[in-house]
Design an enzyme around this catalytic site. Structure first.
Site, PDB file in Angstrom:
ATOM      1  N   GLY A  50     -14.547-104.887 -15.447  1.00  0.00           N
ATOM      2  CA  GLY A  50     -13.447-104.045 -14.963  1.00  0.00           C
ATOM      3  C   GLY A  50     -13.038-104.454 -13.563  1.00  0.00           C
ATOM      4  O   GLY A  50     -13.393-105.540 -13.097  1.00  0.00           O
ATOM      5  N   ASN A  51     -12.284-103.606 -12.891  1.00  0.00           N
ATOM      6  CA  ASN A  51     -11.930-103.868 -11.490  1.00  0.00           C
ATOM      7  C   ASN A  51     -11.774-102.532 -10.773  1.00  0.00           C
ATOM      8  O   ASN A  51     -11.966-101.477 -11.359  1.00  0.00           O
ATOM      9  CB  ASN A  51     -10.676-104.743 -11.404  1.00  0.00           C
ATOM     10  CG  ASN A  51      -9.481-104.077 -12.061  1.00  0.00           C
ATOM     11  OD1 ASN A  51      -9.018-103.038 -11.613  1.00  0.00           O
ATOM     12  ND2 ASN A  51      -9.005-104.658 -13.168  1.00  0.00           N
ATOM     13  N   HIS A  52     -11.396-102.611  -9.488  1.00  0.00           N
ATOM     14  CA  HIS A  52     -11.420-101.403  -8.648  1.00  0.00           C
ATOM     15  C   HIS A  52     -10.129-100.581  -8.661  1.00  0.00           C
ATOM     16  O   HIS A  52      -9.980 -99.682  -7.835  1.00  0.00           O
ATOM     17  CB  HIS A  52     -11.728-101.792  -7.198  1.00  0.00           C
ATOM     18  CG  HIS A  52     -13.054-102.466  -7.041  1.00  0.00           C
ATOM     19  ND1 HIS A  52     -14.236-101.781  -7.219  1.00  0.00           N
ATOM     20  CD2 HIS A  52     -13.385-103.744  -6.746  1.00  0.00           C
ATOM     21  CE1 HIS A  52     -15.247-102.618  -7.025  1.00  0.00           C
ATOM     22  NE2 HIS A  52     -14.764-103.814  -6.748  1.00  0.00           N
TER      23      HIS A  52
END
Ligand code: PMT
Length: 399
Positions: free
Chosen positions: A208-210
């Site tokens: 995923g990412n932020h």
């Protein structure tokens, strides 16, 4: 210019309350239906009779009429209004609004209204610049309220500085512009992608990412405020825009976001792609949890579909596609290359090297890059303000 508009004025105890008589006259002259709710202290500065005569409606001050027990419904008046302007807004009322205090009708109405709220502050310069007041104003801004900054000049205290309520003629101008802007996208359907995607590795892990979804949320709300119908496709986030014009579609993976975006793009006037879509996903999703081993684990990743690029290819004459570029180096050159390769009409560059920009923050600093090579760097702003700038650009592109 304001025919058919219902404007609710909230008047607080400030010497600037006398200016509200002029404002009501100007609003009524423009065709607006104006109602007024006052705090008990506001009555000391201007009489309800004056405001009732000018607005041609009884003035609301108390929760109920002590003579016949009839309640003044803050819910009904809140539903009636197309705009709630609190002017003059004293430091006391601003503080109460920022913290949800509801000890008078003006404040219960604030907590009930469904329409946009504008706040025009008026107070002494020291009160205005006090960090508490400034923090409260920022708090109100962060709730999506429109802040009309106080102006500088002579104050009732005899001092001179920032704290004067904006003049009625200027307030009228701001209100007219506000309604003109609000209608600028009515009848248009706009697709927005937002948030991260989660690419599963196994039943418990993902890549995923932020992305928090804050940028996409602000864009969706700004579009909805301007009358557009919004198809909001979001990856997994905890904050979502709430507005009757917004249809939310929840997805997890890049593939799901791609499928939803392609299905919904037809019939849309534009797409704004703020999502941080994974560029790669695991080739194989393990059915069982991958067990820990002492050896290194090698994951084979395959590229995901590029939603922006596909929409750029699919777009018909008159459709607009706006992308984002999140960069960490050679920012402008990389963003310009993405603009071209994805056939976008505009790209919004934000860099992780900028403080207060990018993932998770309430602010962003973006540079707008157009197809003709025009590069417009913007200053650090709240994500709501950045969204407003982007939507202004969209309105121009759709013309
Ligand atoms: O959500 P927040 O915490 O508020 O953070 C906001 C943000 C930083 C996520 C946002 O401002 C932003 O920059 N979004 C785009 C992030 C990104 O993925 O950038 P990119 O340079 O990798 O992608 C370029 C464009 O192609 C983007 O419009 C992206 O949505 C799109 N894209 C990318 C990959 C892919 N497979 N499909 C796409 O559509």
């Amino acid at each position: 210019m304001l025919k058919g508009k219902n404007i609710l004025l909230g008047v607080t105890g400030s010497i600037a309350a006398y200016k509200i008589a002029t404002l009501i006259r100007l609003l009524v002259k423009e065709g607006a239906d104006v109602r007024v709710v006052m705090t008990p202290l506001a009555k000391e500065f201007i009489t309800p009779l004056t405001l009732a005569t000018l607005s041609k409606h009884p003035i609301l001050v108390d929760f109920f009429n002590p003579e016949n027990g009839a309640w003044n419904s803050h819910v009904d008046i809140g539903l009636w209004a197309d705009l709630y302007l609190v002017a003059p807004a004293s430091a006391n009322t601003i503080a109460k609004m920022a913290h949800g205090v509801a000890d008078n009708l003006l404040l219960t109405t604030y907590l009930s209204v469904k329409c946009p709220v504008m706040v025009a502050s008026a107070m002494d310069l020291d009160m205005y610049r006090h960090p508490t007041t400034q923090r409260n104003i920022e708090q109100l801004r962060s709730y999506g309220n429109i802040i009309v900054e106080a102006t500088s000049g002579e104050l009732a205290s005899g001092l001179s500085g920032k704290g004067r309520m904006e003049e009625p003629e200027k307030l009228l101008d701001i209100i007219i512009q506000f309604f003109a802007k609000r209608q600028s996208l009515s009848g248009k359907k706009i697709l927005v992608t937002s948030g991260p995607t989660h690419e599963p590795i196994d039943p418990v892990r993902f890549i995923g990412n932020h992305s928090s979804g804050k940028m996409g949320k602000s864009i969706a709300l700004e579009l909805a405020y301007r009358g557009a119908t919004v198809v909001f496709i979001t990856g997994p986030v905890s904050i979502l825009p709430q507005h009757p014009n917004i249809q939310t579609i929840h997805v997890e993976t890049a593939k799901q976001m791609h499928d939803a975006a392609l299905e919904m793009f037809d019939g849309c006037s534009a797409a704004i792609l703020a999502a941080a879509v994974a560029d790669f996903s695991p080739k194989v999703v393990q059915k069982q949890k991958v067990k820990r081993k002492d050896d290194a684990l090698v994951l084979e990743l395959v590229p995901t579909c590029d939603i922006a690029k596909e929409l750029g290819k699919l777009k018909q004459k008159g459709q607009v596609v706006i992308g984002f570029a999140l960069e960490t180096e050679n920012e402008e050159a990389n963003a310009s290359a993405k603009l071209k390769s994805k056939n976008l009409d505009l790209i919004v560059l934000n860099s992780l090297n900028e403080k207060g920009a990018g993932f998770g923050t309430d602010t962003n600093r973006v540079t707008l890059i157009h197809r003709d090579g025009t590069v417009t760097p913007k200053e650090l702003k709240t994500k709501e303000e950045v969204a407003s700038d982007i939507v202004d650009e969209l309105v121009g592109l759709l013309k």
